[in-house]
Design an enzyme around this catalytic site. Structure first.
Site, PDB file in Angstrom:
ATOM      1  N   ASN A   1      -8.261   5.453  15.776  1.00 39.00           N
ATOM      2  CA  ASN A   1      -7.494   3.569  16.444  1.00 39.00           C
ATOM      3  C   ASN A   1      -6.906   3.275  17.334  1.00 39.00           C
ATOM      4  O   ASN A   1      -7.647   2.409  18.509  1.00 39.00           O
ATOM      5  CB  ASN A   1      -5.953   3.381  15.346  1.00 39.00           C
ATOM      6  CG  ASN A   1      -6.602   3.342  13.679  1.00 39.00           C
ATOM      7  OD1 ASN A   1      -7.771   3.304  13.292  1.00 39.00           O
ATOM      8  ND2 ASN A   1      -5.666   3.517  12.411  1.00 39.00           N
TER       9      ASN A   1
ATOM     10  N   ASP B   1      -0.027  -6.635   7.841  1.00 42.24           N
ATOM     11  CA  ASP B   1      -0.372  -5.075   8.245  1.00 42.24           C
ATOM     12  C   ASP B   1      -0.087  -4.478   9.675  1.00 42.24           C
ATOM     13  O   ASP B   1      -0.126  -5.190  10.084  1.00 42.24           O
ATOM     14  CB  ASP B   1      -1.874  -5.563   7.965  1.00 42.24           C
ATOM     15  CG  ASP B   1      -2.044  -3.598   7.469  1.00 42.24           C
ATOM     16  OD1 ASP B   1      -1.502  -3.261   7.123  1.00 42.24           O
ATOM     17  OD2 ASP B   1      -3.583  -3.563   6.831  1.00 42.24           O
TER      18      ASP B   1
ATOM     19  N   GLU C   1      -1.497  14.154  14.346  1.00 31.82           N
ATOM     20  CA  GLU C   1      -2.278  13.798  13.348  1.00 31.82           C
ATOM     21  C   GLU C   1      -3.438  15.515  13.185  1.00 31.82           C
ATOM     22  O   GLU C   1      -4.053  15.573  11.970  1.00 31.82           O
ATOM     23  CB  GLU C   1      -3.158  12.806  12.714  1.00 31.82           C
ATOM     24  CG  GLU C   1      -1.958  11.658  12.040  1.00 31.82           C
ATOM     25  CD  GLU C   1      -2.876  10.948  11.077  1.00 31.82           C
ATOM     26  OE1 GLU C   1      -3.853   9.472  11.628  1.00 31.82           O
ATOM     27  OE2 GLU C   1      -2.168  10.084  10.344  1.00 31.82           O
TER      28      GLU C   1
ATOM     29  N   LEU D   1      10.218  -1.132  18.691  1.00 30.25           N
ATOM     30  CA  LEU D   1      11.399  -1.678  18.103  1.00 30.25           C
ATOM     31  C   LEU D   1      10.539  -2.809  16.834  1.00 30.25           C
ATOM     32  O   LEU D   1      11.526  -3.560  17.086  1.00 30.25           O
ATOM     33  CB  LEU D   1      12.691  -1.599  19.042  1.00 30.25           C
ATOM     34  CG  LEU D   1      13.049  -0.522  19.749  1.00 30.25           C
ATOM     35  CD1 LEU D   1      14.389  -1.705  20.206  1.00 30.25           C
ATOM     36  CD2 LEU D   1      14.123  -0.461  18.348  1.00 30.25           C
TER      37      LEU D   1
ATOM     38  N   GLY E   1      -7.373   6.398  11.402  1.00 33.66           N
ATOM     39  CA  GLY E   1      -6.562   7.718  12.174  1.00 33.66           C
ATOM     40  C   GLY E   1      -6.618   7.520  13.050  1.00 33.66           C
ATOM     41  O   GLY E   1      -6.565   6.469  14.076  1.00 33.66           O
ATOM     42  N   LYS E   2      -5.031   8.111  12.836  1.00 30.59           N
ATOM     43  CA  LYS E   2      -4.454   7.198  14.434  1.00 30.59           C
ATOM     44  C   LYS E   2      -5.490   7.534  15.502  1.00 30.59           C
ATOM     45  O   LYS E   2      -5.460   6.983  16.999  1.00 30.59           O
ATOM     46  CB  LYS E   2      -2.790   8.019  14.754  1.00 30.59           C
ATOM     47  CG  LYS E   2      -1.901   7.577  13.698  1.00 30.59           C
ATOM     48  CD  LYS E   2      -1.088   8.463  13.262  1.00 30.59           C
ATOM     49  CE  LYS E   2       0.099   8.358  12.559  1.00 30.59           C
ATOM     50  NZ  LYS E   2       0.185   6.636  11.961  1.00 30.59           N
TER      51      LYS E   2
ATOM     52  N   ASN F   1       8.023   5.239  17.324  1.00 29.02           N
ATOM     53  CA  ASN F   1       8.844   3.588  16.844  1.00 29.02           C
ATOM     54  C   ASN F   1      10.814   4.490  16.298  1.00 29.02           C
ATOM     55  O   ASN F   1      10.366   5.124  16.438  1.00 29.02           O
ATOM     56  CB  ASN F   1       7.573   3.731  16.040  1.00 29.02           C
ATOM     57  CG  ASN F   1       8.045   3.969  13.973  1.00 29.02           C
ATOM     58  OD1 ASN F   1       8.624   5.246  13.763  1.00 29.02           O
ATOM     59  ND2 ASN F   1       6.838   4.023  13.700  1.00 29.02           N
TER      60      ASN F   1
ATOM     61  N   ALA G   1      -1.334   0.385  11.899  1.00 23.75           N
ATOM     62  CA  ALA G   1      -2.651   0.733  13.155  1.00 23.75           C
ATOM     63  C   ALA G   1      -1.982  -0.397  14.660  1.00 23.75           C
ATOM     64  O   ALA G   1      -2.097  -0.571  15.761  1.00 23.75           O
ATOM     65  CB  ALA G   1      -3.775   0.378  13.443  1.00 23.75           C
ATOM     66  N   ALA G   2      -0.143  -1.326  14.394  1.00 27.48           N
ATOM     67  CA  ALA G   2       0.622  -1.680  15.180  1.00 27.48           C
ATOM     68  C   ALA G   2       0.774  -0.065  16.004  1.00 27.48           C
ATOM     69  O   ALA G   2       0.348  -1.684  17.746  1.00 27.48           O
ATOM     70  CB  ALA G   2       1.100  -2.441  14.429  1.00 27.48           C
ATOM     71  N   GLY G   3       0.930   0.303  15.990  1.00 29.74           N
ATOM     72  CA  GLY G   3       1.768   0.853  16.834  1.00 29.74           C
ATOM     73  C   GLY G   3       0.767   2.016  17.265  1.00 29.74           C
ATOM     74  O   GLY G   3       0.253   2.605  18.916  1.00 29.74           O
TER      75      GLY G   3
ATOM     76  N   ASP H   1     -10.041   5.249   5.878  1.00 27.54           N
ATOM     77  CA  ASP H   1      -8.864   4.137   5.498  1.00 27.54           C
ATOM     78  C   ASP H   1      -9.060   3.857   3.635  1.00 27.54           C
ATOM     79  O   ASP H   1      -9.620   2.608   4.401  1.00 27.54           O
ATOM     80  CB  ASP H   1      -7.779   3.668   6.206  1.00 27.54           C
ATOM     81  CG  ASP H   1      -7.301   3.618   7.063  1.00 27.54           C
ATOM     82  OD1 ASP H   1      -7.286   5.207   7.810  1.00 27.54           O
ATOM     83  OD2 ASP H   1      -6.701   2.717   7.928  1.00 27.54           O
TER      84      ASP H   1
HETATM   85  O1  RIB Z   1      -1.471   4.360  13.063  1.00 25.08           O
HETATM   86  C1  RIB Z   1      -2.281   4.521  11.377  1.00 25.08           C
HETATM   87  C2  RIB Z   1      -3.008   4.981  10.431  1.00 25.08           C
HETATM   88  O2  RIB Z   1      -2.213   6.172  10.211  1.00 25.08           O
HETATM   89  C3  RIB Z   1      -3.635   5.052   9.472  1.00 25.08           C
HETATM   90  O3  RIB Z   1      -5.144   4.004   9.691  1.00 25.08           O
HETATM   91  C4  RIB Z   1      -4.563   5.851   8.820  1.00 25.08           C
HETATM   92  O4  RIB Z   1      -5.865   6.878   9.018  1.00 25.08           O
HETATM   93  C5  RIB Z   1      -3.282   6.921   9.482  1.00 25.08           C
HETATM   94  O5  RIB Z   1      -4.062   8.035  10.256  1.00 25.08           O
END
Ligand code: RIB
Length: 314
Positions: free
Chosen positions: A55, A257, A152, A232, A51-52, A195, A260-262, A25
């Site tokens: 992460n 920020d 992704e 939500l 990257g999802k 989400n 990556a919360a999800g 990122d």
């Molecule tokens: O979910 C967050 C991610 O989405 C980021 O880290 C970015 O790389 C995208 O893939």
């Protein structure tokens, strides 16, 4: 490239496999996100592993899972850095391949003062992860409790992963991110966890009230997943398991920020669900993981440990 899961401690942990993207990122902080046609000045720029898929793998490892990553990096400078980062998180990378002559996945992540973000992903090596790669990695799914997938990597590859996990008797969690229309077979999972905007991208409609969320969860459930959890934000998560629609509350945090919360949520659900067998309990805990991640900067640096989540729940 591998760090096999062998110690007694590792064997007693829930086994989580993650099939998905591995990105670097480029995080740009600015006062507000640019509107179309607008130029804004950045306050800072940083390279942060993301990257999802990656992460979610790191999230699950920090939550107490023994994690295996299935993915591809490129043979550029970022590839080795991204791989080392996963190995440092004690993730088994024996099924992470290097795509020759190809760049690693890259994401341009812009974050404004409110914590809201906008992300552009350049798939790179993630687009090279194939169904054949999954078939070759299939033996490593034996004994796995949960497989986590996102969108992704190519949908045909995700489908091969879902089918392999089912043959191995593992539960499958699909995070349908980024928002996309899905081929029908991808709904054959144990849990789908979009989400709000991802849920709407799949079934349409409006999501403003909690009743709207329940109605959308039911429409998503009709497509095939055994359970639906729509995140939500600060309101919590709408869970529908085919019988009851229930809002499982979260906590309010000052968002720094939301990147990556999800992913923090999904990783926490996978581990706690495997540990307790209770999806409701897992989601209650995972809501805290998502809130903690939103209160911190960056993708993987923001992902909480199980001790940090527990201290918030006690
Ligand atoms: O979910 C967050 C991610 O989405 C980021 O880290 C970015 O790389 C995208 O893939």
């Amino acid at each position: 490239m591998s760090s096999p899961i062998t110690s007694p401690d590792e064997r007693s942990k829930p086994r989580i496999a993650v099939l998905g993207s591995i990105n670097m990122d480029l995080v740009i902080r600015c006062d507000h996100l640019p509107k179309p046609g607008e130029t804004v000045a950045a306050r800072s720029m940083a390279e942060v592993p993301g990257g999802k898929g990656a992460n979610q793998a790191v999230a699950a490892a920090r939550c107490g899972g023994a994690v295996q990553m299935i993915g591809r990096v490129g043979d550029d400078g970022f590839g080795q850095k991204l791989l080392n980062n996963l190995l440092d998180a004690s993730i088994d990378c024996s099924a992470v391949l290097t795509a020759q002559g190809c760049e690693s996945g890259l994401a341009i992540v812009s974050v404004e003062n409110s914590g809201e973000n906008a992300i552009i992903v350049i798939p790179g090596a993630n687009a090279r992860l194939s169904a054949e790669d999954i078939h070759r990695a299939e033996s490593s799914l034996a004994g796995c409790d949960v497989l986590m997938v996102q969108l992704e990597t190519p949908q045909a590859t995700v489908l091969a992963g879902i089918q392999a996990a089912k043959r191995a008797g593992a539960k499958v969690i699909l995070d349908p991110a980024p928002a996309a229309s899905l081929r029908d077979e991808l709904f054959d999972v144990d849990l789908i966890c979009p989400n709000e905007s991802e849920a709407i991208a799949i079934v349409g409609g409006r999501l403003e009230t909690i009743d709207d969320a329940a109605a959308i969860a039911k429409r998503l459930h009709a497509k095939g997943p055994a359970a639906v959890a729509i995140t939500l934000g600060a309101r919590g998560t709408m869970l529908y398991d085919g019988a009851t629609a229930e809002l499982i509350p979260s906590i309010k945090v000052d968002a720094v920020d939301t990147t990556a919360a999800g992913d923090a949520f999904a990783g926490a659900v996978a581990v706690r669900w495997a540990q307790t067998g209770s999806l409701r309990q897992a989601i209650r805990w995972a809501n805290l993981a998502g809130a903690l991640a939103a209160s911190r900067a960056g993708a993987q640096p923001s992902l909480p440990t199980h001790q940090q989540i527990d201290s918030l729940s006690s």
